[in-house]
Design a protein around this motif. Structure first.
Motif, PDB file in Angstrom:
ATOM      1  N   GLU A 134     -23.596 -42.959  49.652  1.00  0.00           N
ATOM      2  CA  GLU A 134     -23.341 -42.398  48.329  1.00  0.00           C
ATOM      3  C   GLU A 134     -23.964 -41.005  48.224  1.00  0.00           C
ATOM      4  O   GLU A 134     -25.070 -40.767  48.706  1.00  0.00           O
ATOM      5  CB  GLU A 134     -23.927 -43.308  47.246  1.00  0.00           C
ATOM      6  CG  GLU A 134     -23.245 -44.665  47.152  1.00  0.00           C
ATOM      7  CD  GLU A 134     -23.851 -45.516  46.057  1.00  0.00           C
ATOM      8  OE1 GLU A 134     -24.427 -44.936  45.104  1.00  0.00           O
ATOM      9  OE2 GLU A 134     -23.761 -46.748  46.149  1.00  0.00           O
ATOM     10  N   SER A 176     -25.286 -39.496  45.766  1.00  0.00           N
ATOM     11  CA  SER A 176     -26.561 -39.445  45.033  1.00  0.00           C
ATOM     12  C   SER A 176     -27.734 -39.871  45.908  1.00  0.00           C
ATOM     13  O   SER A 176     -28.885 -39.524  45.620  1.00  0.00           O
ATOM     14  CB  SER A 176     -26.489 -40.327  43.784  1.00  0.00           C
ATOM     15  OG  SER A 176     -26.202 -41.666  44.136  1.00  0.00           O
ATOM     16  N   TYR A 218     -31.546 -38.360  40.082  1.00  0.00           N
ATOM     17  CA  TYR A 218     -31.999 -39.704  39.704  1.00  0.00           C
ATOM     18  C   TYR A 218     -31.307 -40.181  38.434  1.00  0.00           C
ATOM     19  O   TYR A 218     -30.823 -41.314  38.366  1.00  0.00           O
ATOM     20  CB  TYR A 218     -33.522 -39.681  39.520  1.00  0.00           C
ATOM     21  CG  TYR A 218     -34.092 -40.913  38.858  1.00  0.00           C
ATOM     22  CD1 TYR A 218     -34.132 -42.137  39.534  1.00  0.00           C
ATOM     23  CD2 TYR A 218     -34.591 -40.848  37.562  1.00  0.00           C
ATOM     24  CE1 TYR A 218     -34.655 -43.263  38.922  1.00  0.00           C
ATOM     25  CE2 TYR A 218     -35.116 -41.968  36.945  1.00  0.00           C
ATOM     26  CZ  TYR A 218     -35.143 -43.177  37.626  1.00  0.00           C
ATOM     27  OH  TYR A 218     -35.661 -44.294  37.019  1.00  0.00           O
ATOM     28  N   ARG A 224     -27.700 -41.028  39.055  1.00  0.00           N
ATOM     29  CA  ARG A 224     -27.561 -42.323  39.735  1.00  0.00           C
ATOM     30  C   ARG A 224     -27.716 -43.472  38.740  1.00  0.00           C
ATOM     31  O   ARG A 224     -26.995 -44.471  38.821  1.00  0.00           O
ATOM     32  CB  ARG A 224     -28.598 -42.434  40.851  1.00  0.00           C
ATOM     33  CG  ARG A 224     -28.514 -43.764  41.589  1.00  0.00           C
ATOM     34  CD  ARG A 224     -29.121 -43.682  42.967  1.00  0.00           C
ATOM     35  NE  ARG A 224     -29.070 -44.968  43.627  1.00  0.00           N
ATOM     36  CZ  ARG A 224     -27.999 -45.477  44.201  1.00  0.00           C
ATOM     37  NH1 ARG A 224     -26.868 -44.795  44.184  1.00  0.00           N
ATOM     38  NH2 ARG A 224     -28.026 -46.663  44.793  1.00  0.00           N
ATOM     39  N   ILE A 225     -28.658 -43.344  37.801  1.00  0.00           N
ATOM     40  CA  ILE A 225     -28.828 -44.377  36.770  1.00  0.00           C
ATOM     41  C   ILE A 225     -27.547 -44.510  35.946  1.00  0.00           C
ATOM     42  O   ILE A 225     -27.073 -45.624  35.663  1.00  0.00           O
ATOM     43  CB  ILE A 225     -30.021 -44.032  35.863  1.00  0.00           C
ATOM     44  CG1 ILE A 225     -31.336 -44.232  36.624  1.00  0.00           C
ATOM     45  CG2 ILE A 225     -30.019 -44.889  34.594  1.00  0.00           C
ATOM     46  CD1 ILE A 225     -32.577 -43.878  35.820  1.00  0.00           C
ATOM     47  N   ASN A 226     -26.988 -43.360  35.551  1.00  0.00           N
ATOM     48  CA  ASN A 226     -25.757 -43.397  34.744  1.00  0.00           C
ATOM     49  C   ASN A 226     -24.586 -44.016  35.510  1.00  0.00           C
ATOM     50  O   ASN A 226     -23.791 -44.766  34.952  1.00  0.00           O
ATOM     51  CB  ASN A 226     -25.385 -41.977  34.302  1.00  0.00           C
ATOM     52  CG  ASN A 226     -26.379 -41.403  33.303  1.00  0.00           C
ATOM     53  OD1 ASN A 226     -27.082 -42.148  32.624  1.00  0.00           O
ATOM     54  ND2 ASN A 226     -26.446 -40.085  33.216  1.00  0.00           N
ATOM     55  N   GLU A 227     -24.492 -43.691  36.823  1.00  0.00           N
ATOM     56  CA  GLU A 227     -23.429 -44.274  37.638  1.00  0.00           C
ATOM     57  C   GLU A 227     -23.600 -45.784  37.745  1.00  0.00           C
ATOM     58  O   GLU A 227     -22.618 -46.544  37.690  1.00  0.00           O
ATOM     59  CB  GLU A 227     -23.438 -43.645  39.032  1.00  0.00           C
ATOM     60  CG  GLU A 227     -22.963 -42.199  39.069  1.00  0.00           C
ATOM     61  CD  GLU A 227     -23.162 -41.564  40.438  1.00  0.00           C
ATOM     62  OE1 GLU A 227     -23.647 -42.279  41.340  1.00  0.00           O
ATOM     63  OE2 GLU A 227     -22.838 -40.373  40.584  1.00  0.00           O
ATOM     64  N   THR A 228     -24.851 -46.227  37.902  1.00  0.00           N
ATOM     65  CA  THR A 228     -25.121 -47.666  38.006  1.00  0.00           C
ATOM     66  C   THR A 228     -24.760 -48.384  36.703  1.00  0.00           C
ATOM     67  O   THR A 228     -24.142 -49.459  36.715  1.00  0.00           O
ATOM     68  CB  THR A 228     -26.607 -47.904  38.344  1.00  0.00           C
ATOM     69  OG1 THR A 228     -26.922 -47.212  39.544  1.00  0.00           O
ATOM     70  CG2 THR A 228     -26.877 -49.383  38.522  1.00  0.00           C
ATOM     71  N   GLN A 229     -25.137 -47.784  35.579  1.00  0.00           N
ATOM     72  CA  GLN A 229     -24.821 -48.392  34.293  1.00  0.00           C
ATOM     73  C   GLN A 229     -23.316 -48.442  34.052  1.00  0.00           C
ATOM     74  O   GLN A 229     -22.801 -49.435  33.547  1.00  0.00           O
ATOM     75  CB  GLN A 229     -25.508 -47.592  33.167  1.00  0.00           C
ATOM     76  CG  GLN A 229     -27.022 -47.758  33.157  1.00  0.00           C
ATOM     77  CD  GLN A 229     -27.689 -46.878  32.100  1.00  0.00           C
ATOM     78  OE1 GLN A 229     -27.085 -45.933  31.609  1.00  0.00           O
ATOM     79  NE2 GLN A 229     -28.946 -47.162  31.802  1.00  0.00           N
ATOM     80  N   ALA A 238     -21.015 -48.575  36.362  1.00  0.00           N
ATOM     81  CA  ALA A 238     -20.450 -49.597  37.262  1.00  0.00           C
ATOM     82  C   ALA A 238     -20.680 -50.992  36.692  1.00  0.00           C
ATOM     83  O   ALA A 238     -19.832 -51.882  36.824  1.00  0.00           O
ATOM     84  CB  ALA A 238     -21.071 -49.457  38.650  1.00  0.00           C
TER      85      ALA A 238
END
Length: 279
Positions: free
Chosen positions: A222, A224, A269, A272-277, A279
């Motif tokens: 990834e 990020s 960072y 990445r948090i926003n992408e995880t949320q 998803a």
């Protein structure tokens, strides 16, 4: 990614050596393109993927390439006037500019955390450029111009990626840079000793290999996750400054680089948090 950044950092160092030896930046870009473009065509022809280089929106590719031409030209011109460590640190302002342009043109939402990181990052850039900086103001202005051009290039690429292949974006950019620099070459051509052309060949090979390995890295992990490794360019630049030019960065550069890198890493960072949320 680490090897890619090392190769691209070596490319920057060679470009500075070439210009100190009397080779104009336009000549470097033109001759580099004469090596890179046939090499790209050969690689894709061998793979049977020449069709992937064809753009579906050629006018957009042309506009992107014209803007992108400013990025390497400004950076190469700028490193004549500032230490490589300063230039690389200031060039990291591109990540802050990309975030701002993403809000304006792509409608992305940026929260208070990333806004704070952007402002802090620009403070770090100003610390590097400040009165105790190791280079001329003109050099820093050129590096910032190149960073803005790179940010626009990146945003255009993200927009075009919906319909265009990565291969077509890479090729059209290099082709446009080649056409632009070759058209300007008669006004800037300076005869060079043979060793300069040898260094130029190394520069082109470093550029192709570095971009290929970076693309491969992105395909394996990834973005990020591997983006933070881009900041190792500061360590490479510092090593080149010490070994080739015997220049040690002033305290202002060290402090500014720490602020810029810290802010950039925090933006990665938060993304990445926003992408995880999401998803």
């Amino acid at each position: 990614m680490l090897i890619a950044i090392g190769l691209l950092s070596g490319m920057d160092a060679i470009a500075k050596i070439l210009m100190q030896g009397g080779m104009p930046a336009v000549q470097i870009l033109a001759l580099r393109s004469l090596i890179i473009i046939p090499l790209l065509l050969t690689v894709f022809a061998v793979r049977g993927k020449l069709g992937s280089l064809r753009p579906t929106r050629p006018l957009w590719h042309l506009c992107r390439g014209l803007i992108g031409f400013v990025a390497p030209l400004s950076f190469f011109l700028g490193i004549q006037f500032v230490p490589l460590t300063d230039a690389v640190t200031v060039s990291f302002s591109a990540i802050f500019l990309i975030t701002i342009l993403s809000i304006i043109f792509l409608g992305e939402q940026v929260g208070v955390h990333r806004w704070a990181s952007i402002l802090t990052g620009f403070i770090g850039v100003m610390v590097v450029i400040g009165p105790k900086g190791g280079g001329d103001l003109l050099g820093y202005a050129l590096i910032l111009t190149g960073s803005l051009a790179y940010a626009i290039l990146f945003i255009c690429g993200r927009y075009l990626s919906e319909t265009e292949s990565v291969s077509s974006l890479v090729f059209s950019f290099n082709l446009t840079v080649g056409v632009m620099s070759l058209s300007l070459l008669p006004f800037f051509w300076q005869p060079q000793p043979l060793e300069q052309y040898g260094l130029l060949l190394c520069l082109a090979l470093f550029a192709v290999s570095g971009h290929h390995l970076m693309t491969l890295a992105v395909s394996l992990a990834e973005a990020s996750l591997i983006a933070p490794f881009e900041y190792t360019a500061v360590l490479w630049a510092l090593a080149f400054d010490l070994l080739i030019w015997q220049i040690a960065p002033p305290m202002s550069t060290t402090i500014g680089a720490t602020i810029v890198i810290g802010s950039g890493l925090y933006i990665v960072y938060r993304e990445r948090i926003n992408e995880t949320q999401a998803a």
